[in-house]
Design a protein around this motif. Structure first.
Motif, mmCIF file in Angstrom:
data_model
loop_
_atom_site.group_PDB
_atom_site.id
_atom_site.type_symbol
_atom_site.label_atom_id
_atom_site.label_comp_id
_atom_site.label_asym_id
_atom_site.label_seq_id
_atom_site.Cartn_x
_atom_site.Cartn_y
_atom_site.Cartn_z
ATOM 1 N N ARG A 60 0.820 -1.218 0.000
ATOM 2 C CA ARG A 60 0.000 0.000 0.000
ATOM 3 C C ARG A 60 0.851 1.265 0.000
ATOM 4 N N ALA A 63 1.367 2.240 -3.666
ATOM 5 C CA ALA A 63 0.200 2.397 -4.531
ATOM 6 C C ALA A 63 -0.197 3.867 -4.626
ATOM 7 N N THR A 72 -9.725 5.247 -6.224
ATOM 8 C CA THR A 72 -8.374 4.681 -6.251
ATOM 9 C C THR A 72 -8.102 4.087 -7.629
#
Length: 136
Positions: A60, A63, A72
């Motif tokens: 994460r 990302a 997202t």
């Protein structure tokens, strides 16, 4: 729109290109490869590059965050990471994630000779190629 073979051949026309592959990062399999391969073994190079890609894609911290609308990358069907660049004494490895209509689990791996390669140009062109690539 272009297929795998055309895309890889176009990648090999970049200055300093030594080899290129399209790799599935979930399985580690090369869907296509041209030119030389780091270490001399295309399958091993694909599997090793897939480990690196998977590590970045599943963390994460690497990302992309939500866009202005709060969506997202995953919600928009985009890969979680745009690209990875690994440099060593004599070469660059550019891994460009490709958005697909299924799970966006493939990336282009370009191996560039450092002395002849142009990293900025390679990154731009790989992004263009990834946008034109047709899979499935």
């Amino acid at each position: 729109m272009q297929g795998i073979d055309e895309c890889l051949l176009e990648a090999m026309r970049l200055p300093g290109a030594r080899g290129a592959a399209l790799v599935d990062w979930t399985s580690g399999l090369a869907l296509g490869a041209v030119g030389e391969s780091p270490g001399g073994d295309q399958e091993a190079a694909a599997a090793e590059a897939a480990e690196l890609a998977r590590l970045a894609a599943e963390q994460r911290a690497f990302a992309a965050g939500p866009d202005d609308t709060g969506a997202t990358a995953e919600q928009e069907g985009l890969p979680p990471v745009e690209d990875l660049i690994l440099s060593n004494r004599d070469s660059y490895h550019v891994l460009r994630f490709v958005a697909t209509s299924f799970d966006s689990s493939v990336f282009l791996h370009l191996w560039l000779a450092r002395a002849e390669g142009n990293l900025a140009l390679a990154r731009i062109r790989l992004g263009e190629m990834a946008g034109r690539l047709v899979l499935g």
